[in-house]
Design a protein around this motif. Structure first.
Motif, mmCIF file in Angstrom:
data_model
loop_
_atom_site.group_PDB
_atom_site.id
_atom_site.type_symbol
_atom_site.label_atom_id
_atom_site.label_comp_id
_atom_site.label_asym_id
_atom_site.label_seq_id
_atom_site.Cartn_x
_atom_site.Cartn_y
_atom_site.Cartn_z
ATOM 1 N N ASN A 341 0.894 -1.357 -0.145
ATOM 2 C CA ASN A 341 -0.042 -0.026 0.062
ATOM 3 C C ASN A 341 0.750 1.332 0.090
ATOM 4 O O ASN A 341 1.853 1.173 0.541
ATOM 5 N N HIS A 342 0.202 2.219 -0.554
ATOM 6 C CA HIS A 342 0.978 3.577 -0.862
ATOM 7 C C HIS A 342 2.213 3.658 -1.868
ATOM 8 O O HIS A 342 2.798 4.630 -1.916
ATOM 9 N N GLN A 343 2.150 2.408 -2.764
ATOM 10 C CA GLN A 343 3.233 2.569 -3.702
ATOM 11 C C GLN A 343 2.571 2.748 -5.105
ATOM 12 O O GLN A 343 1.408 2.335 -5.017
ATOM 13 N N GLN A 344 3.169 3.304 -5.934
ATOM 14 C CA GLN A 344 2.532 3.468 -7.321
ATOM 15 C C GLN A 344 1.945 2.175 -7.760
ATOM 16 O O GLN A 344 0.969 2.064 -8.517
ATOM 17 N N GLU A 345 2.906 0.958 -7.789
ATOM 18 C CA GLU A 345 2.464 -0.054 -8.306
ATOM 19 C C GLU A 345 1.270 -0.709 -7.617
ATOM 20 O O GLU A 345 0.408 -1.387 -8.354
ATOM 21 N N PHE A 346 0.867 -0.503 -6.255
ATOM 22 C CA PHE A 346 -0.245 -1.133 -5.721
ATOM 23 C C PHE A 346 -1.507 -0.218 -6.177
ATOM 24 O O PHE A 346 -2.380 -0.761 -6.456
ATOM 25 N N ALA A 347 -1.251 1.037 -6.513
ATOM 26 C CA ALA A 347 -2.308 1.857 -7.218
ATOM 27 C C ALA A 347 -2.847 1.371 -8.445
ATOM 28 O O ALA A 347 -3.973 0.998 -8.798
ATOM 29 N N THR A 348 -1.743 0.941 -9.314
ATOM 30 C CA THR A 348 -2.166 0.173 -10.587
ATOM 31 C C THR A 348 -2.757 -1.209 -10.211
ATOM 32 O O THR A 348 -3.664 -1.641 -10.926
ATOM 33 N N ALA A 349 -2.411 -1.872 -9.218
ATOM 34 C CA ALA A 349 -2.818 -3.124 -8.904
ATOM 35 C C ALA A 349 -4.415 -3.045 -8.505
ATOM 36 O O ALA A 349 -5.313 -3.906 -8.891
ATOM 37 N N CYS A 350 -4.798 -1.739 -7.997
ATOM 38 C CA CYS A 350 -6.052 -1.631 -7.390
ATOM 39 C C CYS A 350 -7.264 -1.337 -8.610
ATOM 40 O O CYS A 350 -8.472 -0.941 -8.390
ATOM 41 N N ALA A 351 -6.774 -1.504 -9.912
ATOM 42 C CA ALA A 351 -7.744 -1.248 -10.987
ATOM 43 C C ALA A 351 -7.591 -2.654 -11.905
ATOM 44 O O ALA A 351 -7.918 -2.469 -13.016
ATOM 45 N N SER A 352 -6.963 -3.821 -11.223
ATOM 46 C CA SER A 352 -6.655 -5.006 -12.027
ATOM 47 C C SER A 352 -7.905 -5.708 -11.782
ATOM 48 O O SER A 352 -8.822 -5.647 -11.046
ATOM 49 N N ALA A 353 -7.794 -6.900 -12.720
ATOM 50 C CA ALA A 353 -8.875 -8.115 -12.411
ATOM 51 C C ALA A 353 -8.788 -8.551 -11.190
ATOM 52 O O ALA A 353 -9.836 -8.935 -10.797
ATOM 53 N N SER A 354 -7.588 -8.666 -10.452
ATOM 54 C CA SER A 354 -7.458 -9.086 -9.239
ATOM 55 C C SER A 354 -8.285 -8.305 -8.102
ATOM 56 O O SER A 354 -8.885 -8.833 -7.210
ATOM 57 N N ALA A 355 -8.282 -6.917 -8.373
ATOM 58 C CA ALA A 355 -8.676 -6.101 -7.269
ATOM 59 C C ALA A 355 -10.201 -6.329 -7.765
ATOM 60 O O ALA A 355 -11.343 -6.052 -6.776
ATOM 61 N N ASP A 356 -10.611 -6.373 -8.925
ATOM 62 C CA ASP A 356 -12.238 -6.556 -9.182
ATOM 63 C C ASP A 356 -12.788 -7.802 -8.385
ATOM 64 O O ASP A 356 -13.860 -7.769 -7.929
ATOM 65 N N ARG A 357 -11.962 -8.918 -8.667
ATOM 66 C CA ARG A 357 -12.378 -10.138 -7.860
ATOM 67 C C ARG A 357 -12.571 -9.833 -6.151
ATOM 68 O O ARG A 357 -13.320 -10.313 -5.645
ATOM 69 N N ALA A 358 -11.703 -9.313 -5.671
ATOM 70 C CA ALA A 358 -11.565 -8.656 -4.296
ATOM 71 C C ALA A 358 -12.887 -8.043 -3.915
ATOM 72 O O ALA A 358 -13.214 -8.265 -2.860
ATOM 73 N N LEU A 359 -13.017 -6.961 -4.970
ATOM 74 C CA LEU A 359 -14.212 -6.104 -4.638
ATOM 75 C C LEU A 359 -15.532 -7.066 -4.446
ATOM 76 O O LEU A 359 -16.315 -6.986 -3.573
ATOM 77 N N LEU A 360 -15.767 -7.880 -5.274
ATOM 78 C CA LEU A 360 -16.841 -8.646 -5.259
ATOM 79 C C LEU A 360 -16.910 -9.687 -4.087
ATOM 80 O O LEU A 360 -18.019 -9.886 -3.405
ATOM 81 N N ASP A 361 -15.896 -10.457 -4.027
ATOM 82 C CA ASP A 361 -15.769 -11.337 -2.809
ATOM 83 C C ASP A 361 -15.912 -10.496 -1.453
ATOM 84 O O ASP A 361 -16.517 -10.908 -0.637
ATOM 85 N N GLY A 362 -15.518 -9.435 -1.377
ATOM 86 C CA GLY A 362 -15.363 -8.590 -0.110
ATOM 87 C C GLY A 362 -16.881 -8.271 0.250
ATOM 88 O O GLY A 362 -17.177 -8.156 1.225
ATOM 89 N N ALA A 363 -17.437 -7.900 -0.911
ATOM 90 C CA ALA A 363 -18.819 -7.484 -0.875
ATOM 91 C C ALA A 363 -19.719 -8.632 -0.475
ATOM 92 O O ALA A 363 -20.707 -8.399 0.572
ATOM 93 N N LEU A 364 -19.630 -9.845 -0.920
ATOM 94 C CA LEU A 364 -20.392 -10.800 -0.582
ATOM 95 C C LEU A 364 -20.163 -11.387 0.716
ATOM 96 O O LEU A 364 -20.865 -11.731 1.612
ATOM 97 N N ALA A 365 -18.798 -11.009 1.041
ATOM 98 C CA ALA A 365 -18.153 -11.856 2.513
ATOM 99 C C ALA A 365 -18.760 -10.991 3.450
ATOM 100 O O ALA A 365 -19.473 -11.354 4.462
ATOM 101 N N MET A 366 -19.074 -9.571 3.206
ATOM 102 C CA MET A 366 -19.747 -8.643 4.215
ATOM 103 C C MET A 366 -21.405 -9.028 4.220
ATOM 104 O O MET A 366 -21.938 -8.945 5.306
ATOM 105 N N ALA A 367 -22.061 -9.040 3.225
ATOM 106 C CA ALA A 367 -23.227 -9.380 3.205
ATOM 107 C C ALA A 367 -23.373 -10.731 3.765
ATOM 108 O O ALA A 367 -24.525 -10.829 4.570
ATOM 109 N N TRP A 368 -22.725 -11.845 3.629
ATOM 110 C CA TRP A 368 -22.992 -13.242 4.477
ATOM 111 C C TRP A 368 -22.743 -12.835 5.881
ATOM 112 O O TRP A 368 -23.365 -13.670 6.546
#
Length: 390
Positions: A341-368
């Motif tokens: 976190n707080h590195q430019q490479e991490f910023a790039t990763a936060c718009a990646s397919a992996s971040a997209d999967r984390a977004l949806l998994d995190g949302a569903l985990a909070m819902a459950w």
């Protein structure tokens, strides 16, 4: 009942997946700094308003804070959304993912809110990186009737009961006297030297810090030209510790180092507290365990509890929320290589397919996690008993 509700929330989330990914990428593409997140707040609230949430903007006298609510159940869930970015590196802490995941959890829960007897709230909390939006919102009553709260934060690793350090950020301003640096240096009082003395004192102090204490800082102003003795100089320091009590002890010592700079050079000095003090995270054990079960069912691989205790995620004003009401702040792993976190490479990763999967998994985990909480009579009674009923 719980299984049917989980199936329903998964189906709802899948229906909104494109909109949620678009929201995350749009916030990521237009980073905004603390208390200036007007476009980001508008993007989030517009989506929630279209989906039937009642939106109150500008809450707590903060232009970019909001509360979006659905339902009227007695158990009130507060899903915290962060959306401020960092100077120069943009969303290098992944707040675009945080915001979209909380919105996703809210949309997933919307159609089952009545069955669960919950009120679903997305609480838009600006200025996490600096400014303490959640602290201000706590003080101004936004969380008063919230029964429990949660959010998920992208990171290089997965942690269900994430820990953080308490922090205070301090600016020190020195005032001396200008003079010609060659013709009459003896007539000057060097404010830049005062900053240097304070830095040296803090550097020597590091040998004697308590476990978990740390200090980092930058010079924010050191003069204008080298041939003028600087009459003004400033520096800013992040002061961190394991808990608020240790933090106070360290702050006292840091302030002594500031005084040393003034005393050694003949300057005067002032100390400014930039943000409210952030407390350490104290995650609710039951909620953390419920989230762990949900994340594991989704195929995530959280750190074992004994390792979670050793990892610290930095500092967050969500710590203050966890001291007032039952709450969790899990981290969710994204593929970021060697970046953190707080590195430019991490910023790039936060718009990646992996971040997209984390977004949806995190949302569903909070819902459950919410479903598990609302359908457990003992936990429901516990949360309502704290006075969080609407």
């Amino acid at each position: 009942m719980g299984t049917d509700l989980k199936i329903s929330t998964r189906s709802s989330l899948e229906r909104y997946s494109d909109a949620l990914l678009d929201l995350s990428h749009s916030i990521h593409a237009e980073p905004e700094l603390a208390f200036e997140e007007h476009r980001s707040a508008e993007k989030i609230t517009s989506l929630l308003a279209r989906e039937g949430f009642k939106v109150d903007s500008g809450v707590a006298d903060l232009d970019t804070a909001f509360v979006a609510s659905y339902g009227d159940g007695e158990l009130v869930l507060g899903l915290c959304a962060e959306y401020d970015a960092l100077p120069e590196v943009g969303h290098a802490c992944g707040h675009n993912v945080i915001a979209a995941a909380s919105v996703g959890a809210a949309l997933a829960l919307r159609d089952v809110a009545d069955q669960l007897g919950v009120t679903v709230r997305v609480i838009g909390t600006p200025a996490e990186e600096v400014g303490g939006g959640k602290v201000l919102m706590l003080e101004r009553g936004v969380f008063d009737d919230v029964s429990f709260s949660m959010m998920v934060h992208p990171a290089p690793y997965e942690s269900c009961a994430a820990r953080s350090l308490a922090i205070t950020d301090l600016k020190v301003h020195y005032t001396g006297k200008r003079s010609h640096a060659a013709a009459a240096p003896h007539l000057g009082v060097n404010a830049g030297d005062a900053v240097t003395v304070a830095q040296v004192a803090i550097g020597l102090l590091r040998q004697h810090l308590e476990p978990g204490q740390m200090v980092s800082g930058i010079v924010t102003h050191g003069g204008t030209v080298p041939n003028v003795i600087p009459a003004r100089a400033s520096a800013m320091f992040d002061v961190r510790a394991e808990n608020l009590e240790s933090l106070q002890r360290l702050e006292n010592r840091i302030r002594d180092c500031f005084r040393a700079g003034a005393l050694a050079t003949g300057c005067t000095h002032e100390v400014e507290q930039v943000s409210p003090v952030y407390a350490e995270l104290t995650p609710d054990p039951w909620l953390a365990d419920a989230y762990r079960r949900a994340a594991t069912e989704l195929g995530r691989r959280p750190l074992p509890p004994e390792l979670e205790q050793r990892e610290k995620i930095g500092s967050t004003d969500m710590g203050n929320v966890t001291r007032v009401l039952p709450a969790i702040h899990p981290t969710i792993a994204i593929d970021c290589g060697d970046a953190v976190n707080h590195q430019q490479e991490f910023a790039t990763a936060c718009a990646s397919a992996s971040a997209d999967r984390a977004l949806l998994d995190g949302a569903l985990a909070m819902a459950w996690t919410t479903i598990a909480t609302a359908t457990d009579s003992q936990q429901r009674a516990r949360l309502l008993a704290r006075g969080g009923a609407a």
